[in-house]
Design an enzyme around this catalytic site. Structure first.
Site, mmCIF file in Angstrom:
data_model
loop_
_atom_site.group_PDB
_atom_site.id
_atom_site.type_symbol
_atom_site.label_atom_id
_atom_site.label_comp_id
_atom_site.label_asym_id
_atom_site.label_seq_id
_atom_site.Cartn_x
_atom_site.Cartn_y
_atom_site.Cartn_z
ATOM 1 N N TYR A 152 35.050 41.365 57.577
ATOM 2 C CA TYR A 152 34.919 40.292 56.594
ATOM 3 C C TYR A 152 33.676 40.500 55.731
ATOM 4 C CZ TYR A 152 34.176 35.775 54.426
ATOM 5 O OH TYR A 152 33.966 34.795 53.499
ATOM 6 N N SER A 191 54.708 19.359 14.606
ATOM 7 C CA SER A 191 53.457 19.823 14.021
ATOM 8 C C SER A 191 52.735 18.616 13.444
ATOM 9 C CB SER A 191 53.764 20.831 12.919
ATOM 10 O OG SER A 191 52.695 20.892 12.014
ATOM 11 N N GLU A 198 56.742 29.251 24.755
ATOM 12 C CA GLU A 198 55.542 29.929 24.233
ATOM 13 C C GLU A 198 54.426 29.914 25.272
ATOM 14 O OE1 GLU A 198 54.458 29.136 19.885
ATOM 15 O OE2 GLU A 198 55.835 27.515 20.362
ATOM 16 N N ASN A 218 35.753 33.296 59.983
ATOM 17 C CA ASN A 218 36.446 34.457 59.405
ATOM 18 C C ASN A 218 37.935 34.468 59.749
ATOM 19 O OD1 ASN A 218 33.898 35.044 58.582
ATOM 20 N ND2 ASN A 218 33.626 36.866 59.867
ATOM 21 N N LYS A 272 58.732 20.743 11.473
ATOM 22 C CA LYS A 272 58.595 21.674 12.602
ATOM 23 C C LYS A 272 59.060 21.090 13.941
ATOM 24 C CE LYS A 272 56.853 25.255 12.794
ATOM 25 N NZ LYS A 272 55.464 25.710 12.662
ATOM 26 N N LYS A 328 40.339 32.905 46.596
ATOM 27 C CA LYS A 328 41.087 31.650 46.538
ATOM 28 C C LYS A 328 41.444 31.185 45.140
ATOM 29 C CE LYS A 328 39.123 30.647 50.861
ATOM 30 N NZ LYS A 328 38.451 31.976 50.704
ATOM 31 N N HIS A 367 66.708 47.734 20.313
ATOM 32 C CA HIS A 367 65.666 47.813 19.267
ATOM 33 C C HIS A 367 65.626 46.530 18.438
ATOM 34 C CE1 HIS A 367 65.640 52.210 20.104
ATOM 35 N NE2 HIS A 367 66.941 52.013 20.214
HETATM 36 N N1 ARG Z 1 34.236 30.007 52.768
HETATM 37 C C1 ARG Z 1 34.422 31.253 53.404
HETATM 38 C C2 ARG Z 1 35.534 32.046 52.695
HETATM 39 O O1 ARG Z 1 36.230 31.480 51.953
HETATM 40 C C3 ARG Z 1 34.800 31.059 54.831
HETATM 41 C C4 ARG Z 1 34.429 32.186 55.738
HETATM 42 C C5 ARG Z 1 32.960 32.299 55.804
HETATM 43 N N2 ARG Z 1 32.535 33.255 56.758
HETATM 44 C C6 ARG Z 1 31.287 33.750 56.776
HETATM 45 N N3 ARG Z 1 31.005 34.604 57.674
HETATM 46 N N4 ARG Z 1 30.400 33.375 55.883
HETATM 47 O O2 ARG Z 1 35.709 33.238 52.861
#
Ligand code: ARG
Length: 465
Positions: free
Chosen positions: A323, A283, A296, A116, A289, A331, A162
């Site tokens: 946690y 294009s 874009e 954690n 084009k 992520k 505008h």
């Molecule tokens: N892969 C987990 C995450 O990205 C890591 C931490 C996991 N901790 C746990 N108590 N399962 O958060």
């Protein structure tokens, strides 16, 4: 359930059956968190050095761990590492391989920490590294804008409100408006970095650890400016990632505005600029084009970054301390935000200074649409009319111009005097585009002289970051 299977399972002693194969894959994060391998190793090395300093690991054990982790890193970088879903995430994959290489000492590395606080530390190290790559790219884009602003300080174009022609402005002034937006984005990112640069390691699972750890020492080794003050907050806080994504969403919002203008300006209808061919595509069916794909696409990518911001805010909403596995979902949005920001910035930093401004076209466009009408109104105020009355007079002159297809500067003195006898020969000084922009000669105004002064300030600012 084979015995071997059971042994591979994390904390297997607690379990009487092995994880369902689907659940194993469903809960794993190794597919995406392996991106943080370098930071995971860096964090583990610092943790091991700290454990040695406080007497938990002896010198030989420390050396084995450092050498072993070094080998793991080499294997990963050589593409020889065998990533395993059974080991769930980057932390377990690396620790398991370390133990393969150095034996039982590898199992001592996790003393006094938890995944954690390990993962919270890894993300911060990762994001700090990325911020340190993004800041120079922002600066490079700034430099491009300054180059263009200086080169086009005298270039006249229509300014819009505008999306209707409003008043003439200088092209350089327009570039510096973009510069200001990016400058604030830089300030936001610098400020965000301060909070990213806080070390949660030592929070352990949630309550801290019984070992006599020295968090300040680990933080010093990892270059963290400060350590988290509360272990529960340390393992669960992800607002630094939200802040970064907010920075990114605002940056992309700004870039989508540039993009929109570049798309419009490079169209056959505007013809203000030419984007270099290397930033455009053709294009497959229409031979004429030349599509402004880069702006874009950046405009389009803004959407995914907004999405990531909402994902992270929603991910953290209502999470009880400390946690929760939910956090593993932080992520992918964060990584994709980083990639999107870096890609968009790189493309723009390359493209902006290479843009070709078609000065005659921007000048002609500014002449259309009575862009000096406000100048005539201001002129009449100078001759003693109240602004509302002069507004009325100019409105009549414009209506006449629309009927006869003439710009105000193309009308004869007699014609103009027909609208107000106070108009004299000197009116033509203010009706020209050059006169109009030069008259806005104050701090923050569009006059070429002011643009060059602003360029000077912008250059000085770049020296400070
Ligand atoms: N892969 C987990 C995450 O990205 C890591 C931490 C996991 N901790 C746990 N108590 N399962 O958060």
């Amino acid at each position: 359930m084979s015995n071997q299977h059971n042994q591979e399972k994390l904390s297997s002693a607690r379990f009487s059956e092995s994880t369902d194969a689907f659940v194993e894959a469903f809960t794993a994060s190794i597919m995406f968190d392996k991106r943080m391998y370098k930071q995971d190793i860096q964090g583990s090395m610092a943790h091991a050095r700290m454990l040695n300093k406080v007497g938990i690991l002896n010198d030989k054990e420390l050396q084995d761990i450092i050498d072993g982790l070094g080998q793991v890193q080499q294997e990963i970088e050589a593409g020889d590492f065998n990533w395993s879903i059974k080991q769930e995430d980057i932390h377990m994959n690396i620790e398991a391989r370390l133990t393969d290489i150095i034996g039982i000492t590898g199992k001592k590395l996790h003393t006094g920490r938890s995944r954690n606080d390990q993962v919270a530390t890894d993300i911060r190290l990762y994001l700090r590294d990325e911020i340190d790559q993004i800041l120079p790219e922002l600066k490079r884009l700034q430099q491009g804008l300054i180059t263009l602003a200086e080169r086009e300080a005298q270039t006249i174009m229509p300014g819009f409100t505008h999306l209707q022609t409003a008043q003439p402005v200088t092209f350089g002034h327009h570039m510096l408006a973009w510069f200001e937006m990016i400058k604030r984005d830089i300030e936001r990112l610098q400020d965000c970095r301060k909070r990213v640069n806080t070390m949660p390691l030592g929070s352990a699972a949630l309550a801290g650890t019984t070992y006599p750890i020295d968090r300040h020492y680990t933080a010093e080794l990892l270059g963290f400016e400060r350590i988290s003050e509360n272990s529960l907050d340390g393992v669960s806080d992800r607002d630094f990632a939200i802040e970064f994504t907010h920075f990114a969403a605002t940056l992309l919002m700004h870039m989508s505005r540039f993009s929109e203008e570049l798309v419009l300006w490079s169209s056959a209808q505007f013809q203000f600029i030419d984007l270099p061919d290397r930033f455009c595509t053709g294009s497959s069916i229409m031979p004429q084009k030349k599509n402004p794909d880069v702006p874009e696409l950046v405009r389009g990518k803004t959407g995914r970054v907004y999405g990531h911001l909402i994902s992270l805010l929603t991910l953290m909403k209502s999470q009880p301390l400390a946690y929760n596995k939910d956090n593993q979902e932080d992520k992918e949005p964060l990584f994709d935000t980083v990639d999107t920001v870096k890609g968009s910035l790189r493309a723009f930093a390359d493209m902006v200074p290479a843009m070709i401004v078609k000065k005659e076209m921007t000048y002609e466009a500014a002449k259309r649409g009575f862009s000096t009408a406000t100048d005539l109104a201001d002129y009449l105020v100078g001759k003693g009319l109240a602004f509302r009355d002069s507004h009325e007079v100019v409105g009549l002159a414009v209506a006449h111009g629309i009927k006869t297809g003439q710009d105000l500067s193309e009308m004869s003195l007699e014609t103009l005097q027909g609208f107000c006898e106070k108009i004299g020969e000197d009116v033509y000084d203010v009706l020209t585009l050059e006169g109009s922009v030069a008259a806005r000669d104050h701090f923050g105004g569009t006059a070429p002289k002011q643009v060059l002064e602003a360029v000077g300030r912008a250059k000085a600012y770049l020296e400070t970051i």
